[in-house]
Design a protein around this motif. Structure first.
Motif, PDB file in Angstrom:
ATOM      1  N   LEU A 225      45.770  47.783  58.245  1.00  0.00           N
ATOM      2  CA  LEU A 225      46.287  47.928  56.887  1.00  0.00           C
ATOM      3  C   LEU A 225      46.483  46.589  56.185  1.00  0.00           C
ATOM      4  O   LEU A 225      46.738  46.565  54.985  1.00  0.00           O
ATOM      5  CB  LEU A 225      47.583  48.737  56.887  1.00  0.00           C
ATOM      6  N   SER A 226      46.351  45.485  56.923  1.00  0.00           N
ATOM      7  CA  SER A 226      46.410  44.184  56.264  1.00  0.00           C
ATOM      8  C   SER A 226      45.108  43.895  55.518  1.00  0.00           C
ATOM      9  O   SER A 226      45.026  42.916  54.771  1.00  0.00           O
ATOM     10  CB  SER A 226      46.696  43.071  57.274  1.00  0.00           C
ATOM     11  N   MET A 227      44.108  44.744  55.724  1.00  0.00           N
ATOM     12  CA  MET A 227      42.844  44.657  54.989  1.00  0.00           C
ATOM     13  C   MET A 227      42.595  46.009  54.306  1.00  0.00           C
ATOM     14  O   MET A 227      41.788  46.815  54.774  1.00  0.00           O
ATOM     15  CB  MET A 227      41.698  44.299  55.928  1.00  0.00           C
ATOM     16  N   PRO A 228      43.326  46.276  53.232  1.00  0.00           N
ATOM     17  CA  PRO A 228      43.215  47.587  52.575  1.00  0.00           C
ATOM     18  C   PRO A 228      41.797  47.966  52.192  1.00  0.00           C
ATOM     19  O   PRO A 228      41.436  49.154  52.204  1.00  0.00           O
ATOM     20  CB  PRO A 228      44.091  47.422  51.327  1.00  0.00           C
ATOM     21  N   GLU A 229      40.971  46.954  51.897  1.00  0.00           N
ATOM     22  CA  GLU A 229      39.596  47.231  51.480  1.00  0.00           C
ATOM     23  C   GLU A 229      38.752  47.844  52.590  1.00  0.00           C
ATOM     24  O   GLU A 229      37.688  48.426  52.336  1.00  0.00           O
ATOM     25  CB  GLU A 229      38.935  45.938  50.981  1.00  0.00           C
ATOM     26  N   SER A 230      39.249  47.749  53.845  1.00  0.00           N
ATOM     27  CA  SER A 230      38.496  48.306  54.974  1.00  0.00           C
ATOM     28  C   SER A 230      38.776  49.791  55.192  1.00  0.00           C
ATOM     29  O   SER A 230      38.057  50.456  55.951  1.00  0.00           O
ATOM     30  CB  SER A 230      38.841  47.542  56.260  1.00  0.00           C
ATOM     31  N   LEU A 231      39.802  50.321  54.552  1.00  0.00           N
ATOM     32  CA  LEU A 231      40.235  51.687  54.848  1.00  0.00           C
ATOM     33  C   LEU A 231      39.317  52.783  54.313  1.00  0.00           C
ATOM     34  O   LEU A 231      39.135  53.808  54.991  1.00  0.00           O
ATOM     35  CB  LEU A 231      41.667  51.892  54.334  1.00  0.00           C
ATOM     36  N   PRO A 232      38.727  52.663  53.117  1.00  0.00           N
ATOM     37  CA  PRO A 232      37.868  53.759  52.639  1.00  0.00           C
ATOM     38  C   PRO A 232      36.724  54.105  53.594  1.00  0.00           C
ATOM     39  O   PRO A 232      36.375  55.286  53.745  1.00  0.00           O
ATOM     40  CB  PRO A 232      37.356  53.238  51.296  1.00  0.00           C
ATOM     41  N   ALA A 233      36.133  53.102  54.236  1.00  0.00           N
ATOM     42  CA  ALA A 233      35.041  53.383  55.175  1.00  0.00           C
ATOM     43  C   ALA A 233      35.530  54.225  56.345  1.00  0.00           C
ATOM     44  O   ALA A 233      34.849  55.163  56.790  1.00  0.00           O
ATOM     45  CB  ALA A 233      34.429  52.075  55.674  1.00  0.00           C
ATOM     46  N   LEU A 234      36.720  53.901  56.855  1.00  0.00           N
ATOM     47  CA  LEU A 234      37.311  54.695  57.936  1.00  0.00           C
ATOM     48  C   LEU A 234      37.565  56.126  57.470  1.00  0.00           C
ATOM     49  O   LEU A 234      37.222  57.089  58.167  1.00  0.00           O
ATOM     50  CB  LEU A 234      38.628  54.056  58.385  1.00  0.00           C
ATOM     51  N   LEU A 235      38.151  56.263  56.294  1.00  0.00           N
ATOM     52  CA  LEU A 235      38.475  57.595  55.784  1.00  0.00           C
ATOM     53  C   LEU A 235      37.214  58.404  55.514  1.00  0.00           C
ATOM     54  O   LEU A 235      37.165  59.614  55.795  1.00  0.00           O
ATOM     55  CB  LEU A 235      39.318  57.456  54.515  1.00  0.00           C
ATOM     56  N   ASP A 236      36.177  57.760  55.000  1.00  0.00           N
ATOM     57  CA  ASP A 236      34.910  58.466  54.769  1.00  0.00           C
ATOM     58  C   ASP A 236      34.322  58.967  56.082  1.00  0.00           C
ATOM     59  O   ASP A 236      33.725  60.049  56.137  1.00  0.00           O
ATOM     60  CB  ASP A 236      33.906  57.531  54.084  1.00  0.00           C
ATOM     61  N   ARG A 237      34.476  58.188  57.136  1.00  0.00           N
ATOM     62  CA  ARG A 237      33.924  58.567  58.436  1.00  0.00           C
ATOM     63  C   ARG A 237      34.722  59.703  59.077  1.00  0.00           C
ATOM     64  O   ARG A 237      34.163  60.652  59.623  1.00  0.00           O
ATOM     65  CB  ARG A 237      33.905  57.346  59.362  1.00  0.00           C
ATOM     66  N   VAL A 238      36.057  59.614  59.002  1.00  0.00           N
ATOM     67  CA  VAL A 238      36.909  60.599  59.675  1.00  0.00           C
ATOM     68  C   VAL A 238      37.067  61.878  58.855  1.00  0.00           C
ATOM     69  O   VAL A 238      37.164  62.972  59.401  1.00  0.00           O
ATOM     70  CB  VAL A 238      38.292  59.978  59.975  1.00  0.00           C
TER      71      VAL A 238
END
Length: 312
Positions: free
Chosen positions: A48-61
């Motif tokens: 979560l210290s890199m918020p920009e990385s979260l959409p890719a995770l959410l798209d995958r899961v």
């Protein structure tokens, strides 16, 4: 229903995994900052210290429910790292909300009593004015506001004085110091309700069970901010005294140290703490049909669990 648990290695996340009910009720995907799970095995990476990385995770899961048990919780260090705390506790939560709003997902998020200044002497209602007195509180309030702005379905659970049988917390610190010293000095002018992670998990699961079959109209009455804390109140001195009473009763300590009450000014910390952190949990109990037990009940359960584990 697929659920994504963020912060799976934290105090609350580990309790969710140990409890097992979330995994039993959902297709559960667990995530930690490095993808390694303390409970064993591997999960997804969610930093979560890199918020920009979260959409890719959410798209995958593609979760239907996001349970955000991740947070920056180093209250004193946050005074020097407010930007980092705000990225984790504020900006990242906004990213979760934006993705959830676009995909029809529910976000369950945990906030804190530290959004209040602690100046009143009665339990804080959910809609009481917020005025955090430290960087950690400001970062958590930023997360609440970002989640609300996203427009997604959400349940924000403010909690306080959280502890568990594992992790870094006041209970474990007191037990360690109590085994080493005959006398301890503990602050007696800060008030709150010690809340064990087991209570938080059970209440969250009950709220989710109430949410799932609810109509869109019913969900409008359930969504929003609630106070998820144990009932009753004490001080840190009172909590410490009760910890030692339980520890002796369960055989974790041979004797209780003498606990001297002191004022906050005698134990200065980089981050100021609210003097009054008692939260009114009536709304949560009423809306979801829950009973939140007295804080002493949770303490007895957790110390009993630790004693059984120590005996093997």
């Amino acid at each position: 229903m697929r659920a994504l648990l963020l912060g799976a290695n934290g105090q609350l996340g580990r309790t969710f995994l140990d409890h097992g009910a979330l995994a039993a009720r959902t297709d559960l995907v667990s995530a930690s900052r490095d993808g390694v799970l303390t409970a064993g095995g591997t999960g997804e990476v969610a930093d979560l210290s890199m918020p920009e990385s979260l959409p890719a995770l959410l798209d995958r899961v593609q979760p239907d429910v996001i349970v955000n048990a991740a947070a920056y919780t180093a209250v004193d260090r946050a005074e020097q790292e407010e930007a980092l705390a705000t990225r984790v506790n504020g900006e990242a939560v906004g990213v979760l909300g934006q993705w959830a709003a676009a995909h029809g997902a529910l976000v369950i998020h945990y906030s804190t009593d530290y959004v209040f200044d602690g100046s009143q002497a009665q339990p804080y209602a959910v809609d009481a004015p917020t005025a955090p007195v430290n960087a950690y509180g400001r970062s958590k309030l930023a997360g609440e506001e970002a989640l609300r702005r996203s427009g997604t379905d959400h349940l924000i659970f403010r909690t306080a004085w959280v502890y568990a049988a594992h992790g870094h917390n006041f209970l474990r610190t007191m037990l360690r110091l109590g085994a080493e010293r005959d006398e301890l000095r503990v602050v007696a002018d800060q008030h709150g309700a010690p809340t064990d992670t087991g209570l938080i998990v059970n209440a969250t699961l009950a709220a989710l069970a109430r949410w799932q079959p609810a109509s869109a109209t019913e969900r409008q009455t359930l969504r929003g901010t609630h106070h998820l804390v144990a009932s009753g109140a004490t001080t840190w001195h009172g909590f410490a005294t009760a910890i030692f009473e339980q520890a002796v009763a369960h055989g974790l300590l041979p004797r209780a140290p003498h606990v001297l009450p002191i004022a906050s000014g005698e134990f200065p910390t980089p981050a100021p703490r609210p003097a009054w952190s008692v939260l009114d949990n009536t709304l949560l109990q009423t809306r979801f049909g829950l009973t939140l037990p007295d804080w002493r009940d949770g303490l007895g359960n957790v110390v009993g669990e630790m004693a059984r584990s120590a005996r093997g």
